[in-house]
Design a protein around this motif. Structure first.
Motif, PDB file in Angstrom:
ATOM      1  N   GLY A 116       4.451  21.491 -17.337  1.00 40.08           N
ATOM      2  CA  GLY A 116       4.176  22.622 -16.466  1.00 40.08           C
ATOM      3  C   GLY A 116       3.757  22.132 -15.100  1.00 40.08           C
ATOM      4  N   ILE A 170      -2.750  22.449 -20.485  1.00 43.87           N
ATOM      5  CA  ILE A 170      -1.462  22.548 -21.168  1.00 43.87           C
ATOM      6  C   ILE A 170      -1.613  21.942 -22.558  1.00 43.87           C
ATOM      7  CG2 ILE A 170      -0.540  20.394 -20.227  1.00 43.87           C
ATOM      8  CD1 ILE A 170       2.197  21.999 -20.004  1.00 43.87           C
ATOM      9  N   MET A 218       0.369  27.031 -21.577  1.00 43.58           N
ATOM     10  CA  MET A 218      -0.321  26.575 -20.375  1.00 43.58           C
ATOM     11  C   MET A 218      -1.199  27.714 -19.899  1.00 43.58           C
ATOM     12  SD  MET A 218       1.189  24.785 -16.984  1.00 43.58           S
ATOM     13  CE  MET A 218       0.161  24.470 -15.561  1.00 43.58           C
ATOM     14  N   TYR A 265       5.840  26.736 -16.849  1.00 40.47           N
ATOM     15  CA  TYR A 265       5.695  26.040 -18.127  1.00 40.47           C
ATOM     16  C   TYR A 265       7.064  25.934 -18.787  1.00 40.47           C
ATOM     17  CZ  TYR A 265       5.019  25.883 -23.183  1.00 40.47           C
ATOM     18  OH  TYR A 265       5.116  25.572 -24.505  1.00 40.47           O
TER      19      TYR A 265
END
Length: 126
Positions: free
Chosen positions: A65, A53, A42, A110
């Motif tokens: 994320g 992402i 991410m 993330y």
């Protein structure tokens, strides 16, 4: 009369110096951020306020994320600004979000959807 002009010049120079010093934080360079592991990544692109992402592993699980927003002025609060995920399709997913300056603070996170540890950036601001 010459002393008056000298004093005026000194005061003017001091004022210009203070203005340059106080204005310099606005000229700070963009601060991009990336969180990644063997399953994906991410990234935050500060110059355009876009979060991306990417699921880079064909393991049947995606990646997720998001961004947590904390306001520290006046009535303080913390909220989830957005969540985003990728997996099961071609390409990466993106979302635009306007990251603001202090007193707004943010942490990007993330995680691989198959388990493991959630990765976080340090708190940041524009």
């Amino acid at each position: 009369m010459a002393r008056s002009f000298t004093r005026l010049a000194v005061v003017g120079t001091a004022a210009a110096t203070m203005l340059a010093i106080t204005a310099s934080p606005a000229l700070a360079a963009d601060q991009n951020r990336t969180l990644s592991d063997s399953h994906g990544k991410m990234t935050y692109n500060d110059s355009v306020d876009v979060f991306e992402i990417c699921d880079t592993s064909a393991d049947g699980r995606g990646v997720s994320g998001g961004l947590t927003h904390k306001y520290t002025g006046g009535v303080q609060y913390t909220e989830t600004a957005f969540t985003i995920n990728d997996g099961g399709d071609a390409g990466c997913d993106k979302i635009g979000y306007n990251v603001q300056g202090w007193p707004h603070n943010y942490v990007m996170y993330y995680k691989w959807d198959g388990g493991g540890t959630r990765l976080n950036t340090a708190w940041f601001t524009e």
